[in-house]
Design a protein around this motif. Structure first.
Motif, PDB file in Angstrom:
ATOM      1  N   UNK B 150      -4.905  12.963  -7.958  1.00  0.00           N
ATOM      2  CA  UNK B 150      -4.402  12.137  -6.864  1.00  0.00           C
ATOM      3  C   UNK B 150      -4.302  10.722  -7.391  1.00  0.00           C
ATOM      4  N   UNK B 151      -3.276  10.001  -6.954  1.00  0.00           N
ATOM      5  CA  UNK B 151      -3.165   8.608  -7.364  1.00  0.00           C
ATOM      6  C   UNK B 151      -4.373   7.882  -6.817  1.00  0.00           C
ATOM      7  N   UNK B 152      -4.947   7.050  -7.647  1.00  0.00           N
ATOM      8  CA  UNK B 152      -6.115   6.330  -7.143  1.00  0.00           C
ATOM      9  C   UNK B 152      -5.666   5.247  -6.186  1.00  0.00           C
ATOM     10  N   UNK B 153      -6.487   4.975  -5.197  1.00  0.00           N
ATOM     11  CA  UNK B 153      -6.116   3.955  -4.213  1.00  0.00           C
ATOM     12  C   UNK B 153      -6.094   2.596  -4.895  1.00  0.00           C
ATOM     13  N   UNK B 154      -5.053   1.814  -4.620  1.00  0.00           N
ATOM     14  CA  UNK B 154      -4.962   0.508  -5.272  1.00  0.00           C
ATOM     15  C   UNK B 154      -6.074  -0.421  -4.813  1.00  0.00           C
ATOM     16  N   UNK B 157      -5.279  -6.936  -3.306  1.00  0.00           N
ATOM     17  CA  UNK B 157      -5.335  -7.403  -1.922  1.00  0.00           C
ATOM     18  C   UNK B 157      -4.196  -6.758  -1.142  1.00  0.00           C
ATOM     19  N   UNK B 158      -3.104  -6.544  -1.867  1.00  0.00           N
ATOM     20  CA  UNK B 158      -1.931  -5.986  -1.206  1.00  0.00           C
ATOM     21  C   UNK B 158      -2.249  -4.638  -0.581  1.00  0.00           C
ATOM     22  N   UNK B 159      -3.189  -3.937  -1.184  1.00  0.00           N
ATOM     23  CA  UNK B 159      -3.368  -2.557  -0.773  1.00  0.00           C
ATOM     24  C   UNK B 159      -4.399  -2.349   0.318  1.00  0.00           C
ATOM     25  N   UNK B 161      -4.843  -3.210   3.334  1.00  0.00           N
ATOM     26  CA  UNK B 161      -4.404  -2.754   4.646  1.00  0.00           C
ATOM     27  C   UNK B 161      -3.272  -1.752   4.492  1.00  0.00           C
ATOM     28  N   UNK B 162      -2.669  -1.801   3.304  1.00  0.00           N
ATOM     29  CA  UNK B 162      -1.402  -1.072   3.163  1.00  0.00           C
ATOM     30  C   UNK B 162      -1.579   0.430   3.122  1.00  0.00           C
ATOM     31  N   UNK B 163      -2.742   0.869   2.703  1.00  0.00           N
ATOM     32  CA  UNK B 163      -2.891   2.282   2.425  1.00  0.00           C
ATOM     33  C   UNK B 163      -2.606   3.140   3.668  1.00  0.00           C
ATOM     34  N   UNK B 164      -1.492   3.868   3.678  1.00  0.00           N
ATOM     35  CA  UNK B 164      -1.211   4.672   4.864  1.00  0.00           C
ATOM     36  C   UNK B 164      -2.172   5.854   4.938  1.00  0.00           C
ATOM     37  N   UNK B 166      -4.079   9.041   4.612  1.00  0.00           N
ATOM     38  CA  UNK B 166      -4.056   9.987   3.489  1.00  0.00           C
ATOM     39  C   UNK B 166      -3.816  11.392   4.015  1.00  0.00           C
TER      40      UNK B 166
END
Ligand SMILES: NC(=O)c1ccc[n+]([C@@H]2O[C@H](COP(=O)([O-])OP(=O)(O)OC[C@H]3O[C@@H](n4cnc5c(N)ncnc54)[C@H](O)[C@@H]3O)[C@@H](O)[C@H]2O)c1
Ligand SMILES: [Zn+2]
Ligand SMILES: [Zn+2]
Lengths: 390, 196
Positions: B150-154, B157-159, B161-164, B166
């Motif tokens: 699985x792609x690791x969560x970024x 700072x951008x990420x 809140x961005x993480x939709x 899962x």
């Protein structure tokens, strides 16, 4: 065969999947030589593009060898090395005949959803959701190419694989932004985003005679790259006020042509990023149009803005007042690759365009998930990862 | 899911409040019914001259197999021929039309599909066949899983809140999200039926 499959948000796996078959008489089967990651795939991975199903093979920018052709294929032959346009055209409907190939009316068999959403649909796209035809993608050993005579272009012997590969998507997309954005000799052109698409747009603007080209991003390696390969100036949007900087560099006018090559996941150093992020997460808007807003605001009066970045739905705080009162022209499109590919291969062969430099990393398909991780987070200076399936 | 529901609730709440306010001021928008709904022609434009679309006045296949009225007109400029059809039997209107579409019983659905197919056959000689459903369904016996990362969560700072949301990672086939289900329902038409 082996293929890289989308399983869910931020989840990719490598799977054994059935080999593709000729399903229509004008299809060809291509053995993939090279297939690259594209910023558009990041929107799929982020879950922003509707109608993905787990198990879908992704990838749309590729080069390969023709291994089988259907009974109605006239021009392509097994053994040819071809670059295939990422967007499928039939070559005979009115938009295709008028060189607007991404608006093809016969290549998307599942157009119902986008018809409803947008009042009209795009052409089919490989590996890009069941709203765009549900075609299997190119991060695989083989791929089915419909209407092969119109979509697969033989690559001249003197053009290397890695250069020809990007003539599938990034190069024609960038070229289209400069061409349909109306770049003319003497223009000042600004390009938002220095991924492969933005870099190619910047280079296209130079070749079309722009006097100055200014590219905007935050990654130093991308900014240095675009300065070198496209022969243009760079602005780091995290280090300065982009609007003020553009005005100062253009005698207060603003750029004549603004090309947006960022898309719906745009970032910003300012508070707009948080504002758009929150609205996007609440589904109160689908896309973050940060670079589009900035481009419209910066553009000179009477100038033109071309949106190359992918957007899917509705956005907030769209500066319609600026657009109307400054007399701007706003356009956008999925790329009309078939219109440009032969000319672009010719320019590559002459050395005017050197897209191979975008291929910062090469991997096998087994490394697909790791490759996307690098590309998504721009690790190790990654601009594009190229997969070589065999 | 929570954020979807929250978003929907916010929207509905705001919508309802605005509607109440407008109604109280006597300015509520009036919902107009389409007076021609049951008689509307469905049309496609085909990039060929009229004689090739309806030689000797015979409608093209597969339209010719349906119980429909058909007419063709030259399109303006160089745009070819406008081919129109509508079912002879009564079609549902209003809310019944929505229900009919969801059930797949609205006769307009097959007319739309036939018009699109006729266009594709006339222009290109074939109707593109969609590929079989998802190729690499992870977790199915036929799928030999080679790698799974699985792609690791970024972490930028951008990420944060961005993480939709899962996906369900249990290895089961992922269910379509609420948005996809709503879209699919709303757009429920025969595949390839398209707009019109
Ligand atoms: N129109 C088409 O047919 C077509 C074809 C290919 C790609 N695309 C789209 O083009 C876009 C770019 O693709 P790519 O492959 O170059 O992606 P990429 O992810 O490699 O590049 C995007 C770049 O934009 C930069 N960026 C983010 N926010 C910015 C901002 N506010 N200002 C300036 N730069 C900003 C990022 O730092 C990144 O370098 C994507 O949206 C992709 O979907 C469209
Ligand atoms: Zn792409
Ligand atoms: Zn077409």
């Amino acid at each position: 065969m082996k293929a890289l499959c989308w399983q869910g948000v931020d989840e990719l796996t490598v799977e054994q999947v059935p080999d593709p078959r000729i399903l229509n008489a004008q299809d060809a089967i291509i053995k993939v030589i090279a297939s690259t990651t594209c910023g558009s795939d990041l929107h799929l991975l982020g879950g922003y593009i509707p109608m993905m199903k787990s198990g879908d093979v992704i990838g749309h920018e590729f080069l390969g060898e023709v291994v089988e052709v259907g009974s109605e294929v006239r021009r392509r032959r097994p053994g040819e090395r071809v670059v295939v346009c990422s967007i499928i055209g039939c070559g005979r409907c009115w938009p295709c005949r008028h060189d607007m190939w991404s608006l093809c009316e016969n290549s998307n068999p599942t157009s119902g959803i986008t018809d409803l959403l947008w009042g009209g649909s795009t052409a089919g796209i490989y590996g890009y959701s069941h709203a765009m035809g549900g075609f299997r993608g190119s991060h695989a050993e083989y791929i089915r190419v419909p209407f092969a005579d119109h979509n697969a272009f033989p690559v001249p012997d003197d053009v290397e694989d890695m250069d020809a590969l990007f003539a599938s998507d990034a190069v024609p997309t960038g070229w289209m932004g400069a061409d349909l954005g109306g770049v003319r000799p003497g223009d000042v052109v600004a390009v938002w985003g220095c991924g492969a698409v933005g870099q190619m747009a910047a280079r296209a603007a130079v070749l079309l005679g722009a006097e100055r080209v200014i590219a905007i991003d935050r990654y130093p390696e991308r900014l240095r790259m675009v300065e070198r390969q496209a022969d243009c100036e760079a602005i780091d949007y995290t280090a300065t006020d982009v609007d003020a900087e553009l005005r100062e560099r253009t005698g207060g006018r603003g750029p004549d042509v603004c090309i947006e090559a960022v898309g719906l996941e745009a970032d910003s150093a300012g508070p707009m990023r948080v504002y758009d992020e929150v609205k996007q997460q609440l589904h109160l808007e689908q896309d973050r149009p940060i670079a589009v807003r900035e481009a419209i605001h910066a553009c000179r009066k009477g100038g033109s803005v071309f949106v190359l970045g992918v957007f899917t739905g509705f956005v907030d705080k769209f500066p319609l007042g600026a657009l109307m009162n400054k007399g701007l022209t706003l356009r956008g499109a999925q790329q009309h690759g078939q219109r440009y590919i032969p000319m672009l291969l010719d320019r590559i062969s002459k050395g005017e365009l050197k897209p191979a430099q975008m291929a910062t990393h090469t991997m096998t398909l087994d490394d697909g998930p790791r490759g996307y991780d690098m590309f998504k987070h721009k690790k190790d200076g990654c601009v594009r990862v190229v997969f070589r399936p065999s | 899911m929570k954020r979807v529901l929250f978003g929907a609730a916010t929207l509905l709440g705001t919508g309802a409040a605005v509607a109440r306010w407008l109604a109280a001021r006597g300015r509520a928008p009036v919902v107009t019914k389409d007076p021609k709904e049951s008689l509307r022609w469905l049309g496609v434009t085909i990039n060929l001259p009229r004689e090739e679309v309806m030689p000797d006045g015979v409608p093209p296949r597969p339209l010719s197999r349906l119980d429909v009225e058909v007419r063709a007109e030259q399109a303006p400029g160089d745009r070819g021929t406008e081919l129109y059809a509508r079912p002879r039997r009564a079609v549902p209107t209003g809310p019944m039309a929505i229900l009919g579409r969801l059930r797949g019983t609205d006769p307009r659905q097959e007319v739309r599909k036939a018009l699109r197919d006729a266009k594709s056959i006339l222009e290109t000689g074939e109707v593109l066949r969609p590929e079989p459903e998802p190729a690499g369904i992870h977790g199915e016996p036929s799928a030999i899983q080679k790698t799974k990362t699985a792609l690791t969560a970024p972490k930028s700072r951008a990420a944060s809140i961005a993480q939709p949301v899962r996906a369900d990672r249990s290895g089961e086939r992922r269910q379509p999200g609420l948005r996809d289900r709503v879209l699919a329902l709303a757009a429920r038409r025969a595949p390839g039926e398209g707009r019109l």
